[in-house]
Enzyme design. Structure first.
Site, PDB file in Angstrom:
ATOM      1  N   GLY A   1       0.838  -1.193   0.000  1.00 58.72           N
ATOM      2  CA  GLY A   1       0.000   0.000   0.000  1.00 58.72           C
ATOM      3  C   GLY A   1       0.868   1.235   0.000  1.00 58.72           C
ATOM      4  O   GLY A   1       2.101   1.150   0.039  1.00 58.72           O
TER       5      GLY A   1
ATOM      6  N   ASP B   1      -4.991  12.293  11.818  1.00 61.80           N
ATOM      7  CA  ASP B   1      -5.418  11.651  10.572  1.00 61.80           C
ATOM      8  C   ASP B   1      -6.162  10.359  10.906  1.00 61.80           C
ATOM      9  O   ASP B   1      -5.912   9.316  10.329  1.00 61.80           O
ATOM     10  CB  ASP B   1      -4.202  11.398   9.687  1.00 61.80           C
TER      11      ASP B   1
END
Ligand SMILES: *[C@@H]1O[C@H](CO)[C@@H](O)[C@H](O)[C@H]1NC(C)=O
Ligand SMILES: *[C@@H]1O[C@H](CO)[C@@H](O)[C@H](O)[C@H]1NC(C)=O
Ligand SMILES: *[C@@H]1O[C@H](CO)[C@@H](O)[C@H](O)[C@H]1NC(C)=O
Ligand SMILES: *[C@@H]1O[C@H](CO)[C@@H](O)[C@H](O)[C@H]1NC(C)=O
Ligand SMILES: *[C@@H]1O[C@H](CO)[C@@H](O)[C@H](O)[C@H]1NC(C)=O
Ligand SMILES: *[C@@H]1O[C@H](CO)[C@@H](O)[C@H](O)[C@H]1NC(C)=O
Ligand SMILES: *[C@@H]1O[C@H](CO)[C@@H](O)[C@H](O)[C@H]1NC(C)=O
Length: 919
Positions: free
Chosen positions: A603, A736
């Site tokens: 990823g 985040d």
């Protein structure tokens, strides 16, 4: 003692029974004594019914006040207040009798776990309704279940049932509802069917093979037929097309071939037609919308061909058109574009021709027409496509310029027009794209300058303008994009300082006029740019020659050096790579470095690529490679290390563990524990279908995030955040929080990832405010974009969005007509919508309703626009725990509401004004 048994009998059938009956009310004390005595009598009756087996010898007469009352027996759990039996476990016992019906006299029983060897034809033959769904029922379905002749309604869905479907079931003449979906049943669907009264038949998500029996075409009363997510092959019986009662037809994700029954929809009030992901061919039936009720037409991923039936152009009931990845051709019926209720128009990857429509239905949110042969210009009337959120027209033959009017689509988040023949400059008014996250215009013939206004789009995070003819300079104000590609244009000048690091090493390639101060961008260096050709060409030839020679020598030297270092690795400390380990590790930096290969990439985050590296004692570790700004000074680097060190000292079950940090002059590698089940977003938003990183497809099929799991995940994340906010020496704000940063281990325990990373990557002097917003669309607290002030409350906001995702199943940026999920939820609260209808239908069950509503409301509180009215993470955690405890004991629901509701009211009345103000 051994008894010889007939063959069907000799199977050890282990059947765990859970019957969910939720009763919620308060019990007064005096009543509870009486209740105890009544229930005690039932238990003694059960013991007697089982013929006083030795394993129940401790079941003796006890009064409720005795400290050995029946609530203390190992087979029994009671409600906390009221001492009423809620669970009864009699497994691993040699019970051969059927479940006695008087067990129902234990009114609060929510859980029965019986092991028994057979269901004799007994009193159960009178049973009409048999529900044991969503439990942990394992084993085979007893063959003689077909002897329960009066059965009308059988629901054994969402268990772990194996073996075949007993043919006897299909002989039950009175059966109207049969739900066996989400089990591991295998074999073929029985071919003899006498259950002609079946109305609902759902065998989805099993392991069924073979053909669909023709005889199912005799089910004249069938309304709901779902055989999806199996391994069925062969054709869909032609007779299905004429079944008069069919409303909902689902066959997706099988291996079905052949053509679709041509009469489908002509004789029934068809609403849902889902046959996607098969190998079906031929035309779409002409009359699917004959009765004007079709809602969902989902046939993607097949080999269907021909033109779309003209009648589809006159189907105003349609909500969802998902026909992508087929071989359809011809023009799209003009009425389809303006279909009144259509919201998802997804026809990509076909051979459609024709032009874009002047007018588009205002209900369309998603217009995906990529990879077709559509031609002509984007009409100036595009400004009327007012609600479009995603416009994907990649890889068509569109020409002309991008009309100014396209910038007036206020809701657009994704605009993909790459691989067309568009010409001219970008529109000047792009500043109106205030919700645009992704802009891809690659491979066109666009020209002119890249407007500075692009840099002021607040949420833009992916920008690809490569392979065009843009000229001029790179705007210095481009936001911190996660993906930027301006390659293969005619840009000139110097790349702005912000981009001078390896994260952008492929962002500017093939722009001959562009230079940079760092070699990391693979561009010419600015100070040594060769003179213009013509003047000193021989000079530049010699310069290039000497550069090549120097580079060759340096490469040789480097190779020698690396080889030497490599040999010395075992004995000596390696100077170039520094490993700071926070615990004993059985791997070295070179084990990690050698596995940072392309195929190990799993990823990429905002800060760089993520790798999965095999190591001896952990199985795997996850390695995050962080780009590093060349200009980092020594002081900053050491503060970075100090931060990493601080984070590594944090040990919390709900925070992903940082094992070590490996760094050299240029890169930084953070090594984390590896999490088997990837991130929450993959499960919640079913992203695992395509990009499956999972160990087995079985896991994908059979593990499902039911409500208790979701609540557990929410509590885990809240524990992690609460710890970081309130229990560390200095509060640490994540900044985040989002579902893709919530990782799940093999047991689906939640762990928050990337803690502190946002902070570590800040420059000094930016500790409390930031020049660019770090965060992800849909999760960012409003005050953060406005003031850039960082408090714990921005995490609370993001976490609130996660709660809304868990309860509604929607994505953070997907709140229907409105933009974000948080906003959507707020509006529904404001207009007083029935919350029950907003919840995720996939997990909603009556017994979870209260918890889900409470958690939804909590999500709304957390996403209040006014930061001061959001609860703290500690309060959020307490409320979630209350909610869980309530669930565990199946009891008093007042407990949860008492604490949550007043808080919600307060924050609502205050923030309502605030919401109105900002609108
Ligand atoms: C249990 O069931 C009885 C009825 O038999 C009811 O009165 C009582 O409120 C229920 N709940 C608890 C917590 O005992
Ligand atoms: C009773 O509750 C305990 C603790 O919650 C649990 O471990 C046990 O499995 C329960 N027993 C039954 C029979 O449900
Ligand atoms: C069940 O029966 C077997 C033999 O028939 C015996 O060995 C075993 O102990 C019994 N189990 C219980 C829990 O009574
Ligand atoms: C089925 O239902 C009918 C009508 O309710 C009833 O008369 C009959 O006894 C039931 N059982 C069977 C086996 O047909
Ligand atoms: C489905 O069946 C196949 C073989 O027929 C087997 O290998 C696989 O494990 C089964 N999957 C499940 C989930 O039962
Ligand atoms: C189907 O439904 C109708 C009306 O509800 C009923 O009369 C009939 O018996 C049912 N069964 C069959 C096989 O048609
Ligand atoms: C049908 O389409 C609507 C609108 O997009 C969607 O919300 C719903 O989930 C779809 N139903 C099915 C069964 O796919």
């Amino acid at each position: 003692m051994k008894i010889s048994k007939p063959s069907w009998y000799s199977h050890t059938l282990t059947l765990f029974f859970f019957i969910i009956i939720i009763m919620m009310s308060h019990v007064a004390n005096s009543q509870s004594h009486q209740l105890y005595d009544e229930e005690h009598a039932v238990l003694m009756k059960i013991k007697q019914y089982l013929r006083n087996p030795p394993f129940l010898s401790h079941w003796t007469q006890q009064s409720s006040t005795s400290n050995n009352n029946h609530c203390s027996w190992p087979e029994i759990n009671c409600t906390t207040n009221g001492n009423s039996v809620i669970s009864l476990t009699l497994s691993n016992s040699n019970i051969t009798q059927a479940i006695p019906t008087f067990i129902c006299e234990l009114k609060n029983l929510t859980f029965i776990d019986f092991s028994f060897n057979f269901i004799p034809v007994s009193k159960l033959t009178k049973l009409k309704l048999f529900h044991v769904y969503a439990t942990n029922l394992v084993g085979e379905i007893p063959e003689n279940i077909g002897e329960m002749v009066d059965l009308e309604n059988l629901d054994m869905s969402q268990n772990g049932l194996t073996g075949g479907i007993p043919s006897g079931l299909f002989l039950l003449k009175n059966l109207t509802i049969l739900y066996l979906f989400q089990n591991s049943l295998s074999g073929e669907i029985p071919k003899v069917v006498e259950a002609l009264n079946l109305v609902d038949l759902d065998l989805a998500q099993n392991n069924l093979t073979g053909k669909i029996p023709e005889v199912l075409g005799k089910l004249k009363n069938i309304t709901w037929l779902n055989l999806s997510l199996n391994k069925l092959s062969g054709e869909i019986p032609e007779a299905f097309g004429s079944l008069p009662a069919m409303v909902d037809f689902r066959m997706f994700s099988n291996n079905l071939s052949g053509t679709l029954p041509s009469k489908f929809g002509r004789y029934s009030r068809l609403e849902t037609f889902l046959v996607s992901s098969n190998i079906l061919s031929g035309n779409l039936p002409e009359n699917l919308c004959y009765n004007g009720r079709l809602l969902n037409l989902t046939v993607y991923d097949n080999n269907l061909s021909g033109e779309l039936p003209k009648s589809l152009g006159n189907c105003n009931s349609l909500l969802d058109l998902k026909i992508y990845n087929n071989k359809f051709s011809g023009n799209i019926p003009s009425g389809l574009w303006t279909s009144l209720n259509l919201s998802n128009f997804m026809v990509s990857h076909n051979n459609f021709t024709g032009e874009l429509p002047e007018m588009l239905s205002s209900s369309i949110l998603r217009l995906e027409i990529s990879f077709n042969q559509l031609s002509g210009r984007i009409p100036a009337t595009v400004s009327s496509w007012s609600n479009v959120v995603v416009f994907d027209a990649s890889k068509n033959n569109l020409n002309g310029s991008i009309p100014q009017e396209l910038t007036s689509l206020p809701k657009l988040t994704t605009l993909l027009l790459d691989q067309n023949q568009l010409t001219g400059p970008l529109p000047s008014d792009i500043i109106h794209w205030e919700n645009l996250v992704t802009l891809n215009l690659r491979q066109n013939q666009l020209s002119g300058q890249i407007p500075d206004a692009l840099g002021r789009l607040p949420v833009l995070s992916q920008l690809d303008l490569s392979e065009n003819q843009f000229t001029g300079q790179v705007p210095s104000q481009l936001p911190r994009l996660t993906n930027l590609n301006l390659s293969s244009n005619h840009l000139t000048g110097k790349v702005p300082y912000e981009f001078e690091n390896s994260a952008f090493d492929t962002s500017f390639l093939d722009n001959p006029g562009l230079c940079s101060d760092t070699p990391e961008l693979n561009l010419a260096l600015c100070n040594s740019t060769p003179q213009r050709s013509g003047k000193g060409s021989s000079w530049s030839v010699s310069l290039i020659t000497s550069l090549v020679v120097a580079a060759f020598l340096m490469a040789l030297l480097a190779t020698l050096l690396i080889m030497r270092l490599y040999r010395k690795r075992k004995q000596e400390f390696d100077n170039s790579w520094k490993l700071i380990s926070f615990q004993r590790l059985n791997f070295t930096e070179s084990d990690i470095l050698s596995s940072l290969t392309e195929q190990n990439i799993i990823g990429s985050g905002g800060y760089g690529a993520i790798y999965r590296c095999p190591v001896d004692d952990f199985g795997y570790v996850a390695v995050k490679k962080i780009w590093n700004d060349r200009k980092l000074d020594q002081k900053l680097k050491s503060s970075f290390r100090a931060e990493v060190n601080a984070l590594s000292n944090i040990r919390h079950t709900n925070i992903v563990r940082l094992l070590c940090c490996i760094s050299n002059e240029e890169s930084m590698l953070l090594v984390y524990e590896y999490m088997e089940n990837s991130s929450l977003d993959k499960w919640l938003h079913k992203k695992y279908n395509k990009a499956s990183n999972f160990s087995s497809s079985a896991a994908v099929h059979h593990v499902f995030l039911d409500w208790p799991k979701r609540l557990q995940i929410a509590i885990g994340v809240a524990q992690g955040l609460s710890y970081m906010h309130h229990d560390c020496s200095q509060p640490i704000v994540h900044r985040d929080v989002k579902t893709s940063n919530i990782l799940l281990d093999a047991q689906f325990n939640a762990k928050v990832a990337d803690f502190g990373l946002a902070r570590m990557l800040l420059k000094p002097g930016q500790l409390n405010t930031m020049s660019t917003v770090i965060g992800s669309f849909g999760y960012i607290a409003p005050e953060y974009t406005q003031t850039r002030r960082i408090t714990e409350k921005i995490d609370v906001f993001s976490f609130g969005v996660v709660l809304l995702e868990l309860t509604t199943g929607k994505e953070a940026n997907d709140g229907d007509q409105h933009l974000s999920l948080a906003e959507w939820a707020w509006r529904h609260i404001q207009i007083g919508s029935n919350i029950e209808e907003l919840l995720d239908k996939d997990v909603m069950e009556p017994s979870y309703l209260d918890e889900m509503c409470t958690v939804f409301k909590l999500g709304v509180m957390c996403t209040s626009t006014l930061a001061s009215t959001r609860p703290s993470m500690k309060e959020v955690l307490q409320m979630l725990q209350l909610c869980r405890d309530q669930f565990d004991y199946g009891g008093d629901s007042k407990l949860g509401h008492y604490d949550v509701v007043p808080l919600l009211k307060d924050s609502k009345s205050e923030t309502r004004l605030d919401v109105v103000d900002t609108l």
